[in-house]
Design an enzyme around this catalytic site. Structure first.
Site, short mmCIF file in Angstrom:
data_model
loop_
_atom_site.label_atom_id
_atom_site.label_comp_id
_atom_site.label_asym_id
_atom_site.label_seq_id
_atom_site.Cartn_x
_atom_site.Cartn_y
_atom_site.Cartn_z
N GLU A 1 -0.48 -9.15 -0.65
CA GLU A 1 -1.91 -9.47 -0.43
C GLU A 1 -2.71 -9.47 -1.73
O GLU A 1 -3.70 -10.20 -1.85
CB GLU A 1 -2.50 -8.49 0.59
N ALA B 1 0.88 -1.17 0.00
CA ALA B 1 0.00 0.00 0.00
C ALA B 1 0.92 1.23 0.00
O ALA B 1 2.05 1.15 0.47
CB ALA B 1 -0.87 -0.02 1.24
N GLU C 1 4.87 -4.90 7.29
CA GLU C 1 4.09 -3.89 8.03
C GLU C 1 4.56 -3.74 9.47
O GLU C 1 4.45 -2.67 10.06
CB GLU C 1 2.60 -4.26 8.02
N GLY D 1 0.71 -4.92 1.06
CA GLY D 1 -0.51 -4.96 0.24
C GLY D 1 -0.28 -5.58 -1.13
O GLY D 1 -1.23 -6.07 -1.75
N1 COA Z 1 4.61 3.19 -0.55
C1 COA Z 1 4.98 4.36 -1.08
N2 COA Z 1 6.14 4.53 -1.76
C2 COA Z 1 6.92 3.45 -1.91
C3 COA Z 1 6.58 2.19 -1.38
C4 COA Z 1 5.35 2.09 -0.68
N3 COA Z 1 4.94 0.93 -0.16
N4 COA Z 1 7.57 1.32 -1.67
C5 COA Z 1 8.50 2.01 -2.38
N5 COA Z 1 8.10 3.29 -2.53
C6 COA Z 1 8.78 4.37 -3.24
C7 COA Z 1 9.94 4.93 -2.44
O1 COA Z 1 9.50 5.91 -1.51
C8 COA Z 1 10.78 5.53 -3.54
O2 COA Z 1 10.21 6.75 -3.95
P1 COA Z 1 11.18 8.00 -4.34
O3 COA Z 1 12.13 7.46 -5.38
O4 COA Z 1 10.24 9.02 -4.87
O5 COA Z 1 11.86 8.39 -3.08
C9 COA Z 1 10.60 4.55 -4.69
O6 COA Z 1 9.39 3.86 -4.40
C10 COA Z 1 11.70 3.52 -4.80
O7 COA Z 1 11.84 2.86 -3.57
P2 COA Z 1 13.22 2.78 -2.77
O8 COA Z 1 12.89 2.58 -1.33
O9 COA Z 1 14.08 3.94 -3.12
O10 COA Z 1 13.84 1.48 -3.42
P3 COA Z 1 14.93 0.50 -2.75
O11 COA Z 1 15.43 -0.35 -3.86
O12 COA Z 1 15.91 1.27 -1.96
O13 COA Z 1 14.08 -0.38 -1.71
C11 COA Z 1 12.16 -1.63 -0.99
C12 COA Z 1 13.05 -1.21 -2.17
C13 COA Z 1 10.99 -2.42 -1.55
C14 COA Z 1 12.96 -2.51 -0.02
C15 COA Z 1 11.65 -0.37 -0.24
O14 COA Z 1 11.09 0.53 -1.20
C16 COA Z 1 10.59 -0.64 0.78
O15 COA Z 1 10.90 -1.12 1.84
N6 COA Z 1 9.33 -0.28 0.47
C17 COA Z 1 8.22 -0.37 1.41
C18 COA Z 1 7.76 -1.79 1.56
C19 COA Z 1 6.66 -1.88 2.61
O16 COA Z 1 6.83 -1.62 3.77
N7 COA Z 1 5.47 -2.27 2.15
C20 COA Z 1 4.33 -2.45 2.99
C21 COA Z 1 3.50 -1.25 2.99
S1 COA Z 1 2.03 -1.50 3.96
#
Ligand code: COA
Length: 282
Positions: free
Chosen positions: A136, A90, A156, A133
């Protein structure tokens, strides 16, 4: 066929199914398209997905639905490429500052239930992150295909949250209590090979063959009777809701009712005559 509602954040490609019966069927491939945000589910994507589900349910030509994530864009010069993603969760930016009163209506009318409640077969085609999400959405589909570089998880817990799109329940049903508990408590990611080993996905497929293999499965499902396939999906789902003996009874009821359908008569006759069944869907 009717036109789906267009959206920049959800691309819909309807691939004709040459062998569908009745003819004119399509495999509808939905690409969640926010690659710069790793295809995170913001309210715009959720709303587009809900509209697409309503459209697919109502349009008889849609026989199978494939859900996937857009591939990363070319990075600007000097910047690193974003990683491949199915859906990285999400959209966390939409969580900030919200209270339970504000979040509850969003999660009560949620996109995961729309996908889950589709009566037609759904396939998640996963190449990259399937987190929170996003995992999911994959769990709300009937089948999952993924590449070795895919990563699954419910992170989460690291946000002070728990899965809210059915993850705790669907993981338990799919993997068993022990593995589901570990995933939810640890928030750790598991790779495609491990996901395949524990039954989180149906098929592990190399990047180059992912679409071909997914479409092969989808096209095969499109050749079945659309009525019978809906009943088959409902029968298997019963196992999640009912005690064993009630599920057996429910299966028997559905099996017997199929004897009153045109497609059962067509299927049996076609087998005995060594012909290909031409379903009517009735
Ligand atoms: N919601 C909103 N934005 C998200 C996102 C999410 N769930 N997951 C990634 N993004 C965005 C980042 O903020 C970033 O945006 P920006 O470039 O404008 O700053 C872009 O996507 C790229 O992500 P980034 O974190 O820079 O990539 P990474 O390769 O360093 O890491 C992940 C990849 C997947 C490990 C990391 O993005 C992450 O942990 N995301 C969240 C996962 C999460 O907690 N999901 C559950 C949500 S309920």
């Amino acid at each position: 066929m009717s036109d789906p509602v267009e959206s920049n954040v959800l691309l819909i490609e309807n691939v004709p199914s040459q062998a569908s019966s009745p003819s004119g069927g399509v495999v509808s491939v939905w690409t969640i398209n926010r690659p710069d945000k790793l295809n995170a589910l913001n309210s715009e994507v959720n709303s587009a997905l809900k509209s697409a589900c309503a459209w697919a349910e109502a349009d008889d030509s849609v026989r199978v639905i494939v859900i996937t994530g857009a591939v990363p864009n070319e990075p600007p010069e000097g910047k690193r490429a974003k990683p491949n993603s199915f859906v990285a969760g999400a959209d966390i930016s939409e969580f900030e500052g919200k209270s339970s009163t504000e979040i509850r209506p969003i999660f009560e009318d949620n996109v995961w239930e729309y996908v889950w409640n589709l009566s037609k077969p759904t396939i998640a085609m996963i190449d990259g992150f399937a987190l929170g999400g996003g995992s999911e959405i994959a769990l709300s589909c009937d089948l999952r295909l993924a590449t070795p570089r895919s990563k699954f998880g419910t992170p989460e817990i690291n946000l002070g949250l728990i899965p809210g799109g059915g993850g705790t329940q669907r993981l338990c049903r799919l993997l068993g209590y022990g593995r589901a508990m570990e995933m939810v408590l640890s928030g750790e990611m598991i790779g495609g090979e491990e996901a395949n080993r524990i039954g989180l996905i149906n098929h592990l497929v190399d990047e180059d063959s992912l679409r071909e293999k997914t479409m092969e499965i989808a096209q095969n499902l499109a050749t079945k009777s659309p009525h019978t396939i809906r009943i088959a999906k409902a029968a298997v789902r019963t196992a999640l809701e009912q005690p064993f003996s009630a599920g057996i009874q429910s299966e028997r009821d559905l099996f017997c009712e199929l004897f009153d359908t045109e497609d059962m008569a067509i299927g049996v006759k076609a087998f005995l005559n060594r012909e290909t069944a031409e379903w009517t869907g009735a």
